[in-house]
Design a protein around this motif. Structure first.
Motif, PDB file in Angstrom:
ATOM      1  N   LYS A 119       2.088   7.193   6.291  1.00  0.00           N
ATOM      2  CA  LYS A 119       1.447   8.384   6.452  1.00  0.00           C
ATOM      3  C   LYS A 119       1.538   9.318   5.318  1.00  0.00           C
ATOM      4  CE  LYS A 119       2.395   9.803  11.189  1.00  0.00           C
ATOM      5  NZ  LYS A 119       2.980  10.812  12.357  1.00  0.00           N
ATOM      6  N   ASN A 120       2.691   9.199   4.508  1.00  0.00           N
ATOM      7  CA  ASN A 120       2.698   9.669   3.139  1.00  0.00           C
ATOM      8  C   ASN A 120       1.667   9.115   2.198  1.00  0.00           C
ATOM      9  OD1 ASN A 120       4.062  11.331   1.186  1.00  0.00           O
ATOM     10  ND2 ASN A 120       4.781   9.413   0.175  1.00  0.00           N
ATOM     11  N   ALA A 121       1.631   7.803   2.281  1.00  0.00           N
ATOM     12  CA  ALA A 121       0.553   6.976   1.458  1.00  0.00           C
ATOM     13  C   ALA A 121      -1.003   7.228   1.888  1.00  0.00           C
ATOM     14  CB  ALA A 121       0.819   5.514   1.277  1.00  0.00           C
ATOM     15  N   LEU A 122      -1.113   7.529   3.042  1.00  0.00           N
ATOM     16  CA  LEU A 122      -2.538   7.905   3.530  1.00  0.00           C
ATOM     17  C   LEU A 122      -2.798   9.565   3.004  1.00  0.00           C
ATOM     18  CD1 LEU A 122      -2.582   6.496   7.184  1.00  0.00           C
ATOM     19  CD2 LEU A 122      -4.155   6.001   5.122  1.00  0.00           C
ATOM     20  N   GLU A 123      -1.759  10.173   3.019  1.00  0.00           N
ATOM     21  CA  GLU A 123      -1.977  11.715   2.764  1.00  0.00           C
ATOM     22  C   GLU A 123      -2.072  11.965   1.285  1.00  0.00           C
ATOM     23  OE1 GLU A 123       0.238  15.989   2.914  1.00  0.00           O
ATOM     24  OE2 GLU A 123       0.680  14.381   4.524  1.00  0.00           O
ATOM     25  N   HIS A 124      -1.276  11.258   0.501  1.00  0.00           N
ATOM     26  CA  HIS A 124      -1.130  11.426  -1.120  1.00  0.00           C
ATOM     27  C   HIS A 124      -1.748  10.477  -1.766  1.00  0.00           C
ATOM     28  CE1 HIS A 124       2.272  13.722   0.719  1.00  0.00           C
ATOM     29  NE2 HIS A 124       1.645  14.540  -0.222  1.00  0.00           N
TER      30      HIS A 124
ATOM     31  N   PHE B 188       0.777  -1.335  -0.022  1.00  0.00           N
ATOM     32  CA  PHE B 188      -0.086  -0.135   0.172  1.00  0.00           C
ATOM     33  C   PHE B 188       0.875   1.314  -0.105  1.00  0.00           C
ATOM     34  CE2 PHE B 188      -2.578  -3.117   2.350  1.00  0.00           C
ATOM     35  CZ  PHE B 188      -3.490  -3.454   1.317  1.00  0.00           C
ATOM     36  N   THR B 189       2.180   1.079   0.253  1.00  0.00           N
ATOM     37  CA  THR B 189       2.969   2.475   0.299  1.00  0.00           C
ATOM     38  C   THR B 189       3.883   2.519  -0.772  1.00  0.00           C
ATOM     39  OG1 THR B 189       4.642   1.081   1.891  1.00  0.00           O
ATOM     40  CG2 THR B 189       2.847   2.686   2.720  1.00  0.00           C
ATOM     41  N   ASN B 190       4.135   1.320  -1.525  1.00  0.00           N
ATOM     42  CA  ASN B 190       5.123   1.268  -2.540  1.00  0.00           C
ATOM     43  C   ASN B 190       4.361   1.837  -3.836  1.00  0.00           C
ATOM     44  OD1 ASN B 190       7.271   0.761  -4.403  1.00  0.00           O
ATOM     45  ND2 ASN B 190       6.414  -1.177  -4.663  1.00  0.00           N
ATOM     46  N   LEU B 191       4.212   3.152  -3.916  1.00  0.00           N
ATOM     47  CA  LEU B 191       3.044   3.472  -4.996  1.00  0.00           C
ATOM     48  C   LEU B 191       3.528   3.927  -6.404  1.00  0.00           C
ATOM     49  CD1 LEU B 191       0.909   5.321  -2.321  1.00  0.00           C
ATOM     50  CD2 LEU B 191       0.462   3.156  -3.637  1.00  0.00           C
ATOM     51  N   SER B 192       4.254   2.938  -7.218  1.00  0.00           N
ATOM     52  CA  SER B 192       4.661   3.223  -8.363  1.00  0.00           C
ATOM     53  C   SER B 192       3.450   3.436  -9.303  1.00  0.00           C
ATOM     54  CB  SER B 192       5.551   2.062  -8.786  1.00  0.00           C
ATOM     55  OG  SER B 192       4.861   1.111  -9.030  1.00  0.00           O
ATOM     56  N   THR B 193       3.767   3.579 -10.693  1.00  0.00           N
ATOM     57  CA  THR B 193       2.705   3.785 -11.811  1.00  0.00           C
ATOM     58  C   THR B 193       2.245   2.321 -11.815  1.00  0.00           C
ATOM     59  OG1 THR B 193       3.745   5.631 -12.829  1.00  0.00           O
ATOM     60  CG2 THR B 193       2.038   4.272 -13.946  1.00  0.00           C
ATOM     61  N   TYR B 194       3.035   1.199 -11.952  1.00  0.00           N
ATOM     62  CA  TYR B 194       2.367  -0.060 -12.035  1.00  0.00           C
ATOM     63  C   TYR B 194       1.624  -0.537 -10.745  1.00  0.00           C
ATOM     64  CZ  TYR B 194       2.291  -5.180 -11.676  1.00  0.00           C
ATOM     65  OH  TYR B 194       1.750  -6.503 -11.557  1.00  0.00           O
ATOM     66  N   THR B 195       2.069  -0.049  -9.773  1.00  0.00           N
ATOM     67  CA  THR B 195       1.153  -0.396  -8.220  1.00  0.00           C
ATOM     68  C   THR B 195      -0.169   0.190  -8.263  1.00  0.00           C
ATOM     69  OG1 THR B 195       3.196  -0.916  -7.062  1.00  0.00           O
ATOM     70  CG2 THR B 195       1.343  -0.677  -5.749  1.00  0.00           C
ATOM     71  N   LYS B 196       0.060   1.568  -8.576  1.00  0.00           N
ATOM     72  CA  LYS B 196      -1.259   2.181  -8.627  1.00  0.00           C
ATOM     73  C   LYS B 196      -2.350   1.518  -9.546  1.00  0.00           C
ATOM     74  CE  LYS B 196       0.669   6.811  -7.055  1.00  0.00           C
ATOM     75  NZ  LYS B 196       0.915   8.055  -7.292  1.00  0.00           N
ATOM     76  N   SER B 197      -1.836   1.329 -10.914  1.00  0.00           N
ATOM     77  CA  SER B 197      -2.532   0.566 -11.822  1.00  0.00           C
ATOM     78  C   SER B 197      -3.288  -0.788 -11.376  1.00  0.00           C
ATOM     79  CB  SER B 197      -1.892   0.268 -13.108  1.00  0.00           C
ATOM     80  OG  SER B 197      -0.893  -0.739 -12.815  1.00  0.00           O
ATOM     81  N   ARG B 198      -2.629  -1.490 -10.320  1.00  0.00           N
ATOM     82  CA  ARG B 198      -3.370  -2.638  -9.807  1.00  0.00           C
ATOM     83  C   ARG B 198      -4.712  -2.022  -8.893  1.00  0.00           C
ATOM     84  NH1 ARG B 198       0.337  -6.713  -7.383  1.00  0.00           N
ATOM     85  NH2 ARG B 198       1.002  -5.113  -6.115  1.00  0.00           N
ATOM     86  N   PHE B 199      -4.725  -0.885  -8.460  1.00  0.00           N
ATOM     87  CA  PHE B 199      -5.746  -0.523  -7.201  1.00  0.00           C
ATOM     88  C   PHE B 199      -6.879  -0.013  -8.323  1.00  0.00           C
ATOM     89  CE2 PHE B 199      -1.786   0.004  -4.520  1.00  0.00           C
ATOM     90  CZ  PHE B 199      -2.371  -1.218  -3.755  1.00  0.00           C
TER      91      PHE B 199
END
Length: 153
Positions: free
Chosen positions: A144-149, A101-112
């Motif tokens: 915290k960064n992942a939650l905020e952004h 949930f915190t390793n938010l690369s473009t690929y990771t975000k695409s899976r969400f």
């Protein structure tokens, strides 16, 4: 303020209750992908993977295939996430759950992208829960960064 564990598990369960694997990558299938196994072995793994009810997947199996989180496609991730999160909340998952949930690369975000707003909210609550857990002290800034952004969008 610590989020109530029982309420959190209920929220996760409700948010993901009707999710099935469909054509997504299964748990042992993902492990076979990680191991560069041949096509026949991957097929056998897929045949044996749970496809309809993520709540039937035991924490022992989740721990055995812990690396699978990195090899799921979007549908596989959506199907398996609640099992992993609940195992973590129950103290039965041995590997930690902040990284997916915190390793938010473009690929990771695409899976969400296929997650519903309720599922995203359940993940947000989960992250807020683990943020208060002593085992996640060293991941605090990433959470915290992942939650905020990302997860509060």
């Amino acid at each position: 303020m610590q989020i109530d564990k029982v309420k959190l598990i209920s929220e996760i369960t409700e948010a993901f209750k009707s999710v099935e694997l469909e054509n997504g990558i299964g748990l042992s299938e993902a492990d076979a992908i990680d191991s560069y196994s041949d096509i026949q072995f991957k097929k056998e793994c897929r045949e044996n993977d749970e496809k309809h009810d993520w709540s039937l997947i035991s924490s022992d199996v989740l721990n055995k295939y812990n690396c699978s989180l990195s090899f799921f496609d979007a549908k596989g991730l959506q199907f398996h996430l609640p099992a992993f999160m609940i195992a973590e909340i129950d103290g039965k998952y041995n590997f930690g759950m902040s990284f997916p949930f915190t390793n938010l690369s473009t690929y990771t975000k695409s899976r969400f992208e296929i997650l519903s707003s309720r599922q995203r909210h359940a993940i947000k609550l989960f992250l807020e829960y683990i943020l208060e857990e002593p085992n996640y002290k060293y991941e605090e800034s990433e959470i915290k960064n992942a939650l905020e952004h990302y997860w509060s969008e």
